[in-house]
Design a protein around this motif. Structure first.
Motif, PDB file in Angstrom:
ATOM      1  N   ASP A 119       5.882   2.042   1.019  1.00 25.18           N
ATOM      2  CA  ASP A 119       5.713   0.753   0.701  1.00 25.18           C
ATOM      3  C   ASP A 119       6.387   0.048   1.632  1.00 25.18           C
ATOM      4  O   ASP A 119       6.893  -1.252   1.490  1.00 25.18           O
ATOM      5  CB  ASP A 119       6.477   0.801  -0.654  1.00 25.18           C
ATOM      6  N   SER A 120       6.530   0.362   2.963  1.00 24.00           N
ATOM      7  CA  SER A 120       7.256  -0.493   3.997  1.00 24.00           C
ATOM      8  C   SER A 120       6.390  -1.412   4.633  1.00 24.00           C
ATOM      9  O   SER A 120       7.003  -2.525   4.887  1.00 24.00           O
ATOM     10  CB  SER A 120       7.757   0.714   5.133  1.00 24.00           C
ATOM     11  N   THR A 121       5.095  -1.147   4.912  1.00 22.88           N
ATOM     12  CA  THR A 121       4.238  -2.013   5.370  1.00 22.88           C
ATOM     13  C   THR A 121       2.820  -2.464   4.732  1.00 22.88           C
ATOM     14  O   THR A 121       2.584  -1.504   3.790  1.00 22.88           O
ATOM     15  CB  THR A 121       3.970  -1.970   6.825  1.00 22.88           C
ATOM     16  N   ALA A 122       2.386  -3.544   4.992  1.00 30.65           N
ATOM     17  CA  ALA A 122       1.125  -3.582   4.057  1.00 30.65           C
ATOM     18  C   ALA A 122      -0.070  -2.555   4.612  1.00 30.65           C
ATOM     19  O   ALA A 122      -0.783  -2.261   3.886  1.00 30.65           O
ATOM     20  CB  ALA A 122       0.440  -5.215   4.551  1.00 30.65           C
ATOM     21  N   GLU A 123      -0.054  -2.097   5.759  1.00 28.55           N
ATOM     22  CA  GLU A 123      -0.964  -1.267   6.428  1.00 28.55           C
ATOM     23  C   GLU A 123      -0.666   0.062   5.484  1.00 28.55           C
ATOM     24  O   GLU A 123      -1.999   0.501   5.113  1.00 28.55           O
ATOM     25  CB  GLU A 123      -0.623  -0.947   7.834  1.00 28.55           C
ATOM     26  N   TYR A 124       0.515   0.466   5.310  1.00 29.14           N
ATOM     27  CA  TYR A 124       0.699   1.794   4.633  1.00 29.14           C
ATOM     28  C   TYR A 124       0.243   1.556   3.199  1.00 29.14           C
ATOM     29  O   TYR A 124      -0.287   2.504   2.427  1.00 29.14           O
ATOM     30  CB  TYR A 124       2.126   2.307   4.843  1.00 29.14           C
ATOM     31  N   GLN A 125       0.574   0.440   2.649  1.00 31.00           N
ATOM     32  CA  GLN A 125       0.312  -0.008   1.188  1.00 31.00           C
ATOM     33  C   GLN A 125      -1.050   0.327   1.042  1.00 31.00           C
ATOM     34  O   GLN A 125      -1.581   0.775   0.042  1.00 31.00           O
ATOM     35  CB  GLN A 125       0.981  -1.079   0.652  1.00 31.00           C
ATOM     36  N   ASP A 155       8.349   5.420   3.196  1.00 31.89           N
ATOM     37  CA  ASP A 155       7.675   4.256   4.148  1.00 31.89           C
ATOM     38  C   ASP A 155       6.228   4.152   3.706  1.00 31.89           C
ATOM     39  O   ASP A 155       5.534   3.051   4.278  1.00 31.89           O
ATOM     40  CB  ASP A 155       7.361   4.998   5.574  1.00 31.89           C
TER      41      ASP A 155
END
Length: 302
Positions: free
Chosen positions: A150-156, A148
């Motif tokens: 790399d799933s969303t820009a927030e986590y990236q 996860d």
């Protein structure tokens, strides 16, 4: 338009201090400022001390309380960043609405670039682990578990912020015995499990040692409460690399998947028939072949 007054240094010490803060081609190691909010709990105070110990010596901990609200007003953080020449910050607070609160962020040109508000649950301090610790200033090995990230820009962006915050000074080489510490961040079902381990290299009977991990703390279970990300334009400016340190691309040189260096040589077109090759006895015509050739030439002349 408001004109800013440029204050020139009056002493040699002030001149040197301003020169150290000027933009450089290769920037200094990033400094972290650790500060307490107006209201904190014992758990948050210990967490700030533990994280400060992980960041030493490239960190400074403020003794006074700072009644700031980073997500409502960023001016205090930006002012302290300029004063201390710090590009990373950690802010701890505790309220009824947001208990055990940690705000982690970074600056660009003394302006807030990214920041995340994390709720710290199930905190275990360094003192709660009765074992030997790593040496001060050791460079940790960062491990991110979970698809996860790399799933969303927030986590990236949060992953990138963790790397920027905990990676330590930039180095070119490191020996195997220098890997003493491993920081793991496991993302599962919206929670981030942060753990700190000491790397133990033990005998294995082979040339490579057997690696074991021993938890030394601190440990957190983080939950993202709020976040503020920089605009695409500002983030792009922060990632710019000066041309002078960009690696120059060499023509006609490439590398394959195994890392082998390959070169391409350009030559003019050659006539293979006119090439002077080495004469070999095995290529010479025999007497029978020479007689047959002369006989064929005579027959063609008649």
């Amino acid at each position: 338009m408001v004109m800013q007054r440029v204050v020139k240094p009056k002493t040699q010490q002030g001149r040197r201090a301003l020169e150290l803060r000027e933009p450089k081609i290769v920037e200094n190691n990033k400094k972290t400022m650790v500060m307490r909010g107006g209201k904190t709990s014992e758990s948050i105070n210990n967490a700030l001390k533990d994280l400060y110990s992980l960041k030493k010596p490239e960190a400074v901990m403020l003794s006074k309380k700072n009644d700031a609200r980073p997500f409502e007003d960023e001016t205090h953080l930006e002012k302290m960043s300029k004063k201390l020449d710090a590009s990373l910050f950690l802010y701890g607070s505790h309220t009824k609405k947001r208990p055990n609160n940690l705000v982690i962020g970074r600056m660009f040109n003394h302006q807030v670039l990214d920041m995340f508000e994390l709720g710290a649950d199930n905190y275990q301090s360094l003192a709660s682990f009765a074992n030997s610790k790593t040496s001060m200033g050791s460079k940790p090995c960062l491990i991110f578990n979970g698809a996860d990230w790399d799933s969303t820009a927030e986590y990236q962006r949060l992953k990138n912020l963790f790397v920027d915050f905990f990676r330590g000074p930039a180095i070119e080489k490191i020996r195997l015995m220098g890997l003493e510490q491993a920081l793991t961040f496991t993302l599962s079902e919206g929670k981030i499990y942060a753990r700190n381990y000491k790397i133990l290299l033990k005998k294995s009977g082979l040339r490579t040692p057997r690696v074991e991990l021993e938890e030394i703390g601190p440990s957190f279970d983080f939950v993202i409460r709020r976040h503020k990300l920089a605009s695409d334009h500002m983030y792009k400016d922060a990632l710019k690399i000066p041309r002078t340190i960009k690696p120059k691309k060499k023509k006609n040189i490439s590398h394959d998947v195994f890392g082998s260096k390959l070169g391409r040589v350009h030559m003019q077109k050659q006539d293979v028939k006119k090439m002077q090759i080495r004469k070999m006895k095995g290529l010479k015509a025999t007497r029978e072949e020479k007689k047959a050739k002369l006989k064929a030439l005579k027959a063609a002349g008649e």
